[in-house]
Design a protein around this motif. Structure first.
Motif, mmCIF file in Angstrom:
data_model
loop_
_atom_site.group_PDB
_atom_site.id
_atom_site.type_symbol
_atom_site.label_atom_id
_atom_site.label_comp_id
_atom_site.label_asym_id
_atom_site.label_seq_id
_atom_site.Cartn_x
_atom_site.Cartn_y
_atom_site.Cartn_z
ATOM 1 N N LEU A 62 -1.281 -34.052 12.067
ATOM 2 C CA LEU A 62 -0.356 -34.999 12.671
ATOM 3 C C LEU A 62 -0.987 -35.660 13.890
ATOM 4 N N GLU A 63 -0.967 -36.992 13.891
ATOM 5 C CA GLU A 63 -1.489 -37.738 15.040
ATOM 6 C C GLU A 63 -0.724 -37.350 16.306
ATOM 7 N N ALA A 64 -1.370 -37.221 17.420
ATOM 8 C CA ALA A 64 -2.796 -37.326 17.619
ATOM 9 C C ALA A 64 -3.473 -35.956 17.682
ATOM 10 N N ARG A 65 -2.794 -34.968 18.230
ATOM 11 C CA ARG A 65 -3.511 -33.726 18.523
ATOM 12 C C ARG A 65 -3.841 -32.924 17.269
ATOM 13 N N ALA A 83 -4.374 -37.787 6.948
ATOM 14 C CA ALA A 83 -3.962 -38.225 8.284
ATOM 15 C C ALA A 83 -2.524 -38.735 8.238
ATOM 16 N N VAL A 84 -1.642 -38.033 8.939
ATOM 17 C CA VAL A 84 -0.255 -38.490 9.096
ATOM 18 C C VAL A 84 -0.196 -39.206 10.443
ATOM 19 N N ARG A 85 -0.046 -40.546 10.363
ATOM 20 C CA ARG A 85 -0.177 -41.345 11.576
ATOM 21 C C ARG A 85 1.158 -41.858 12.080
ATOM 22 N N LYS A 86 1.158 -42.218 13.351
ATOM 23 C CA LYS A 86 2.311 -42.910 13.925
ATOM 24 C C LYS A 86 2.368 -44.319 13.328
ATOM 25 N N ALA A 87 3.549 -44.904 13.310
ATOM 26 C CA ALA A 87 3.773 -46.163 12.595
ATOM 27 C C ALA A 87 2.858 -47.286 13.068
ATOM 28 N N GLU A 97 8.189 -42.467 6.952
ATOM 29 C CA GLU A 97 9.389 -41.652 7.113
ATOM 30 C C GLU A 97 9.893 -41.831 8.547
ATOM 31 N N ASP A 98 11.142 -42.287 8.653
ATOM 32 C CA ASP A 98 11.750 -42.445 9.977
ATOM 33 C C ASP A 98 12.389 -41.124 10.395
ATOM 34 N N TYR A 99 12.344 -40.868 11.670
ATOM 35 C CA TYR A 99 13.022 -39.670 12.177
ATOM 36 C C TYR A 99 13.521 -39.917 13.591
ATOM 37 N N THR A 100 14.399 -39.033 14.023
ATOM 38 C CA THR A 100 15.039 -39.202 15.321
ATOM 39 C C THR A 100 14.415 -38.267 16.336
ATOM 40 N N LEU A 101 14.030 -38.833 17.477
ATOM 41 C CA LEU A 101 13.531 -38.044 18.600
ATOM 42 C C LEU A 101 14.674 -37.837 19.581
ATOM 43 N N GLU A 102 14.402 -37.060 20.623
ATOM 44 C CA GLU A 102 15.407 -36.831 21.654
ATOM 45 C C GLU A 102 15.923 -38.182 22.182
ATOM 46 N N TYR A 103 15.005 -39.119 22.419
ATOM 47 C CA TYR A 103 15.407 -40.464 22.805
ATOM 48 C C TYR A 103 14.829 -41.439 21.791
ATOM 49 N N GLY A 104 15.698 -41.983 20.932
ATOM 50 C CA GLY A 104 15.270 -43.054 20.042
ATOM 51 C C GLY A 104 14.661 -42.592 18.729
ATOM 52 N N GLN A 105 14.076 -43.545 18.045
ATOM 53 C CA GLN A 105 13.578 -43.376 16.680
ATOM 54 C C GLN A 105 12.066 -43.374 16.663
ATOM 55 N N ALA A 106 11.512 -42.711 15.672
ATOM 56 C CA ALA A 106 10.064 -42.746 15.468
ATOM 57 C C ALA A 106 9.801 -42.809 13.975
#
Ligand code: PRP
Ligand code: MG
Length: 179
Positions: A62-65, A83-87, A97-106
């Motif tokens: 998972l990006e980045a670490r 490599a699973v990257r950020k959008a 795949e969209d998912y919910t973070l503590e603040y907002g969407q990723a």
């Protein structure tokens, strides 16, 4: 064993108030910077695989670490690396795949031919906190037709139920610290 886990734990640097107030950031970079730490990290992940190495086909990081040691672990195991990257980083075609973070969407993405149908994938990352990131990656790999073999983390933050949130998958973590 235990001495190695303690040594690795000692290499994590704790930074209070980063990236925002109230967070105790667990900095993983000193583990990589330390020659012995890096060896212990890779050997430890290989020895503590949550399932036998012949029961999965590839390693997804998972990006980045998760990119900082996932390919090295995959190479040690004779596997390929996904490599699973950020959008927005990968060229089309991608599956996301969209998912919910503590603040907002990723959103996380893979190249659409990165995972074959029925491919058994071990997901790796440096750290599991809430589990939101790893869960999104697992959902994405399943969406691509992959099968989750298990999860390997270097560090688990205690008290957040991150591992439980992933579902009933074999999981290994090398070290654990309070959130
Ligand atoms: C960190 C960490 C994990 C994730 C864990 O990544 O590397 O990927 O958070 O948190 P969770 O279990 O609550 O989802 P982050 O996206 O902050 O940064 P990175 O790009 O440096 O890996
Ligand atoms: Mg991360």
């Amino acid at each position: 064993g235990r001495d190695k886990a303690e040594y690795m734990t000692s290499l994590f640097r704790s930074v209070l108030g980063f990236p925002k107030e109230g967070i105790n950031f667990r900095d993983f970079m000193p583990v990589l910077e330390d020659a012995k730490g890096l060896q212990i990290l890779l050997e430890g992940l290989e020895k503590a695989l949550p399932v036998p190495a012949d029961s999965f086909d590839s390693v997804a990081g998972l990006e980045a670490r998760g990119f900082l040691f996932g390919p090295a672990l995959a190479a040690r195991l004779g596997k390929g690396f996904i490599a699973v990257r950020k959008a927005g980083k990968l060229p089309p075609p991608v599956i996301g795949e969209d998912y919910t973070l503590e603040y907002g969407q990723a959103r996380v993405e893979v190249e659409s031919d990165a995972v074959s149908s029925g491919e058994r994938v071990l997901i790796v990352d440096d750290l599991i906190a809430t589990g939101g990131t790893a869960k999104a990656a697992a959902d994405l790999i399943r969406k691509c037709g992959g099968i989750i073999a298990g999860f390997s983390f270097v560090m688990q933050l205690e008290g957040l139920d991150g591992i439980d949130s992933l579902g009933p998958y074999p999981t290994s973590t090398l070290v654990s610290m309070p959130a």
